[in-house]
Scaffold this active site. Structure first.
Site, mmCIF file in Angstrom:
data_model
loop_
_atom_site.group_PDB
_atom_site.id
_atom_site.type_symbol
_atom_site.label_atom_id
_atom_site.label_comp_id
_atom_site.label_asym_id
_atom_site.label_seq_id
_atom_site.Cartn_x
_atom_site.Cartn_y
_atom_site.Cartn_z
ATOM 1 N N ASP A 9 -25.652 -27.258 35.330
ATOM 2 C CA ASP A 9 -26.186 -25.988 35.837
ATOM 3 C C ASP A 9 -25.971 -24.921 34.773
ATOM 4 O OD1 ASP A 9 -26.566 -27.424 38.108
ATOM 5 O OD2 ASP A 9 -25.206 -26.278 39.377
ATOM 6 N N ASP A 131 -33.143 -28.466 50.184
ATOM 7 C CA ASP A 131 -31.773 -27.992 50.372
ATOM 8 C C ASP A 131 -31.596 -27.574 51.822
ATOM 9 O OD1 ASP A 131 -31.572 -28.360 47.659
ATOM 10 O OD2 ASP A 131 -31.928 -26.262 47.165
#
Length: 240
Positions: A9, A131
């Site tokens: 990330d 998600d």
């Protein structure tokens, strides 16, 4: 055998992890993501999940140079996500070497756009980012919750050939408490045509082994590796 997909990330060009998607709970692990990617490749890992967290916030691609540098320095098959909104964003990502892109918030806000991408770029190139937060789809770096269930989301894209989906249970992410096994079992049975990639909560090798035994296609490993709970050697054994 389950596909092992380590996550990198990116914020400000650096390798970080968030807890439960909270930008205020950020921990920096490495200043050079390319070195981290090379480390994965050297261990025999073949894939990488690269997330542009700056892009997710700004709703446009930001850290494409990091993607470019990783794909130039390694042979890793990279899927890239974070803020991709336009055809131009996808062109930048693919030109920078991404093998696949992950469409997250845009799939909720503008499903026609992602349906168009599936037709234009092909189902092998597009991963649906699903998600979930209390059973509903979370968007924009998990800052908002939509009124769509994961089943409703999937059904919008199945007619267009969607084949891959990364499912993250936001409640589990970054907590190292184990994945949502029941959720993945249910989805794997309900949508057999989808290659499900489990994300969030992996804390130890046994979690990956259980997902593998369940027949889950892939697993994203982040914090468990960065915190030393799972070694590269353990991850690499799944690619042997």
């Amino acid at each position: 055998m389950i596909q092992i997909i380590p996550a990198i990330d990116i914020i400000d060009g650096k390798c970080v992890r968030l807890t439960q998607g909270d930008y205020n709970q950020k921990k920096e692990y490495h200043s050079n993501p390319v070195e981290v990617a090379k480390m994965f490749e050297d261990a025999g890992i073949q894939r990488l999940h690269l997330v542009d967290l700056d892009g997710a916030k700004k709703k446009q691609i930001v850290n494409y140079k990091v993607l470019e540098n990783i794909t130039a320095a390694t042979k890793l098959s990279v899927d890239f996500g974070g803020g991709l909104q336009s055809d131009e964003d996808l062109k930048i990502a693919f030109d920078a070497g991404a093998r696949q892109i992950t469409a997250g918030s845009i799939a909720v806000k503008n499903p026609e756009k992602v349906q168009h991408w599936l037709t234009q770029f092909g189902k092998e190139c597009i991963i649906l980012g699903a998600d979930t937060k209390s059973g509903m789809i979370a968007v924009h770096g998990w800052q908002e919750t939509s009124d769509l269930s994961i089943q409703q989301l999937m059904n919008q894209f199945i007619p267009f050939g969607i084949s891959y989906s990364i499912c993250t249970d936001v409640a589990k992410d970054g907590l190292l408490q184990g994945p949502s096994f029941d959720l993945y079992k249910q989805l794997n049975e309900e949508f057999k045509q989808i290659n499900w990639i489990a994300s969030g909560g992996v804390a130890e090798l046994a979690d990956i082994e259980k997902l593998n035994d369940m027949g889950i296609y892939g697993v994203i490993v982040g914090k468990a590796f960065y915190e030393g709970r799972i070694t590269l050697q353990q991850l690499a054994q799944f690619n042997a």
